[in-house]
Design a protein around this motif. Structure first.
Motif, PDB file in Angstrom:
ATOM      1  N   THR A  53      -0.355   5.077  -0.553  1.00 52.71           N
ATOM      2  CA  THR A  53      -0.338   5.955  -1.715  1.00 52.71           C
ATOM      3  C   THR A  53      -1.755   6.150  -2.238  1.00 52.71           C
ATOM      4  O   THR A  53      -2.576   5.240  -2.185  1.00 52.71           O
ATOM      5  CB  THR A  53       0.546   5.370  -2.838  1.00 52.71           C
ATOM      6  N   ASP A  54      -2.032   7.342  -2.713  1.00 50.95           N
ATOM      7  CA  ASP A  54      -3.351   7.645  -3.278  1.00 50.95           C
ATOM      8  C   ASP A  54      -3.476   7.007  -4.650  1.00 50.95           C
ATOM      9  O   ASP A  54      -2.532   7.029  -5.437  1.00 50.95           O
ATOM     10  CB  ASP A  54      -3.549   9.157  -3.388  1.00 50.95           C
ATOM     11  N   GLY A  55      -4.646   6.484  -4.920  1.00 52.10           N
ATOM     12  CA  GLY A  55      -4.909   5.905  -6.236  1.00 52.10           C
ATOM     13  C   GLY A  55      -4.187   4.584  -6.446  1.00 52.10           C
ATOM     14  O   GLY A  55      -3.676   3.971  -5.507  1.00 52.10           O
ATOM     15  N   ASN A  56      -4.157   4.166  -7.690  1.00 51.71           N
ATOM     16  CA  ASN A  56      -3.502   2.900  -8.034  1.00 51.71           C
ATOM     17  C   ASN A  56      -1.993   3.037  -7.902  1.00 51.71           C
ATOM     18  O   ASN A  56      -1.437   4.106  -8.084  1.00 51.71           O
ATOM     19  CB  ASN A  56      -3.846   2.499  -9.465  1.00 51.71           C
TER      20      ASN A  56
ATOM     21  N   PHE B 175       1.070  -2.233  -7.211  1.00 53.20           N
ATOM     22  CA  PHE B 175       0.594  -3.428  -6.521  1.00 53.20           C
ATOM     23  C   PHE B 175      -0.925  -3.582  -6.565  1.00 53.20           C
ATOM     24  O   PHE B 175      -1.466  -4.542  -6.042  1.00 53.20           O
ATOM     25  CB  PHE B 175       1.080  -3.436  -5.071  1.00 53.20           C
ATOM     26  N   GLY B 176      -1.597  -2.615  -7.176  1.00 52.79           N
ATOM     27  CA  GLY B 176      -3.038  -2.757  -7.336  1.00 52.79           C
ATOM     28  C   GLY B 176      -3.794  -1.466  -7.074  1.00 52.79           C
ATOM     29  O   GLY B 176      -3.212  -0.410  -6.841  1.00 52.79           O
ATOM     30  N   PRO B 177      -5.128  -1.583  -7.085  1.00 52.33           N
ATOM     31  CA  PRO B 177      -5.960  -0.405  -6.867  1.00 52.33           C
ATOM     32  C   PRO B 177      -5.950   0.043  -5.403  1.00 52.33           C
ATOM     33  O   PRO B 177      -5.604  -0.736  -4.504  1.00 52.33           O
ATOM     34  CB  PRO B 177      -7.354  -0.885  -7.284  1.00 52.33           C
ATOM     35  N   ASP B 178      -6.300   1.266  -5.186  1.00 52.06           N
ATOM     36  CA  ASP B 178      -6.364   1.848  -3.839  1.00 52.06           C
ATOM     37  C   ASP B 178      -7.428   1.115  -3.029  1.00 52.06           C
ATOM     38  O   ASP B 178      -8.594   1.085  -3.407  1.00 52.06           O
ATOM     39  CB  ASP B 178      -6.709   3.335  -3.943  1.00 52.06           C
ATOM     40  N   PRO B 179      -7.065   0.502  -1.878  1.00 50.02           N
ATOM     41  CA  PRO B 179      -8.058  -0.232  -1.087  1.00 50.02           C
ATOM     42  C   PRO B 179      -9.115   0.695  -0.456  1.00 50.02           C
ATOM     43  O   PRO B 179     -10.183   0.225  -0.091  1.00 50.02           O
ATOM     44  CB  PRO B 179      -7.226  -0.943  -0.016  1.00 50.02           C
ATOM     45  N   LEU B 180      -8.831   1.978  -0.356  1.00 51.63           N
ATOM     46  CA  LEU B 180      -9.827   2.898   0.182  1.00 51.63           C
ATOM     47  C   LEU B 180     -10.969   3.119  -0.785  1.00 51.63           C
ATOM     48  O   LEU B 180     -12.073   3.487  -0.379  1.00 51.63           O
ATOM     49  CB  LEU B 180      -9.184   4.244   0.528  1.00 51.63           C
TER      50      LEU B 180
ATOM     51  N   ASP C 209       0.828  -1.210   0.000  1.00 52.46           N
ATOM     52  CA  ASP C 209       0.000   0.000   0.000  1.00 52.46           C
ATOM     53  C   ASP C 209       0.861   1.258   0.000  1.00 52.46           C
ATOM     54  O   ASP C 209       0.439   2.307  -0.456  1.00 52.46           O
ATOM     55  CB  ASP C 209      -0.955  -0.010   1.190  1.00 52.46           C
ATOM     56  N   LEU C 210       2.068   1.136   0.526  1.00 57.31           N
ATOM     57  CA  LEU C 210       3.013   2.260   0.539  1.00 57.31           C
ATOM     58  C   LEU C 210       3.872   2.290  -0.722  1.00 57.31           C
ATOM     59  O   LEU C 210       4.817   3.069  -0.809  1.00 57.31           O
ATOM     60  CB  LEU C 210       3.923   2.159   1.768  1.00 57.31           C
ATOM     61  N   ASP C 211       3.564   1.407  -1.675  1.00 55.30           N
ATOM     62  CA  ASP C 211       4.316   1.254  -2.919  1.00 55.30           C
ATOM     63  C   ASP C 211       5.740   0.784  -2.659  1.00 55.30           C
ATOM     64  O   ASP C 211       6.696   1.194  -3.324  1.00 55.30           O
ATOM     65  CB  ASP C 211       4.303   2.545  -3.751  1.00 55.30           C
ATOM     66  N   ARG C 212       5.881  -0.086  -1.668  1.00 53.76           N
ATOM     67  CA  ARG C 212       7.176  -0.710  -1.353  1.00 53.76           C
ATOM     68  C   ARG C 212       7.022  -2.220  -1.530  1.00 53.76           C
ATOM     69  O   ARG C 212       5.968  -2.773  -1.278  1.00 53.76           O
ATOM     70  CB  ARG C 212       7.601  -0.409   0.081  1.00 53.76           C
ATOM     71  N   THR C 213       8.095  -2.870  -1.915  1.00 52.75           N
ATOM     72  CA  THR C 213       8.028  -4.319  -2.078  1.00 52.75           C
ATOM     73  C   THR C 213       7.987  -4.998  -0.710  1.00 52.75           C
ATOM     74  O   THR C 213       8.370  -4.409   0.310  1.00 52.75           O
ATOM     75  CB  THR C 213       9.245  -4.866  -2.860  1.00 52.75           C
ATOM     76  N   GLY C 214       7.560  -6.241  -0.713  1.00 53.87           N
ATOM     77  CA  GLY C 214       7.501  -7.007   0.522  1.00 53.87           C
ATOM     78  C   GLY C 214       8.872  -7.283   1.128  1.00 53.87           C
ATOM     79  O   GLY C 214       8.990  -7.605   2.304  1.00 53.87           O
ATOM     80  N   TRP C 215       9.901  -7.145   0.313  1.00 57.66           N
ATOM     81  CA  TRP C 215      11.260  -7.367   0.807  1.00 57.66           C
ATOM     82  C   TRP C 215      11.644  -6.358   1.898  1.00 57.66           C
ATOM     83  O   TRP C 215      12.558  -6.613   2.681  1.00 57.66           O
ATOM     84  CB  TRP C 215      12.269  -7.317  -0.344  1.00 57.66           C
TER      85      TRP C 215
END
Length: 118
Positions: free
Chosen positions: A105-108, A111-116, A75-81
Motif C-alpha cells: 500500500t502507498d503511504g502509511n 502497520f507503519g510507515p511506507d518502507p519505500l 505491507d499489503l495492509d493485511r494481518t499476519g493471520w
C-alpha cells in the motif's frame, strides 16, 4: 538480502517486496551450500533429502522466514493471520503467493510507515 536477518524475530512493521524476495534468494543459495556440504562430508541422507548442515540451516531460518512473510503481509495492509491461508491445500499457498507478489500500500497504513519512503 540480510535485512530480514537483522530483524530476526521482528514481526512488527512492513517489508518491501525486495526485502522479502532477496531473503528467499538467500535461503535458496544457503540451501544449495548446506546440501553440498552434506554431500561432500557424506552426511547427506537421501531418504530425508537433507543432512545435519541443512537441518541446522533450516532450523535457523524458520523464525526470520515467518517474520519477513508477516511483515510482507503487513505491507499489503493485511494481518499476519493471513499467513495461515497456506494451510488450505492447493489454493491456500497460491493465494499467499499472489499476495506476496502484489505491491504494498502507498503511504502509511495501520502497520507503519511506507518502507519505500524510509
Amino acid at each position: 538480502m540480510f535485512e530480514a536477518l537483522k530483524k530476526y524475530a521482528d514481526f512488527d512493521g512492513r517489508a518491501r517486496r525486495k526485502e522479502f524476495w532477496l531473503f528467499y534468494v538467500f535461503i535458496i543459495l544457503g540451501s544449495m551450500v548446506t546440501i553440498s556440504l552434506d554431500i561432500l562430508t557424506g552426511t547427506f541422507d537421501e531418504v530425508a533429502g537433507a543432512g545435519p548442515f541443512t537441518a541446522i540451516f533450516i532450523i535457523a531460518i524458520i523464525v526470520p522466514g515467518i517474520a519477513v512473510t508477516i511483515r510482507r503481509l503487513h505491507d499489503l495492509d493485511r494481518t499476519g493471520w493471513w499467513y495461515l491461508i497456506s494451510i488450505v491445500p492447493v489454493v491456500g499457498p497460491l493465494v499467499l503467493l499472489i499476495f506476496l507478489c502484489l505491491p504494498g500500500t502507498d503511504g502509511n497504513n495501520r502497520f507503519g510507515p511506507d518502507p519505500l519512503l524510509n
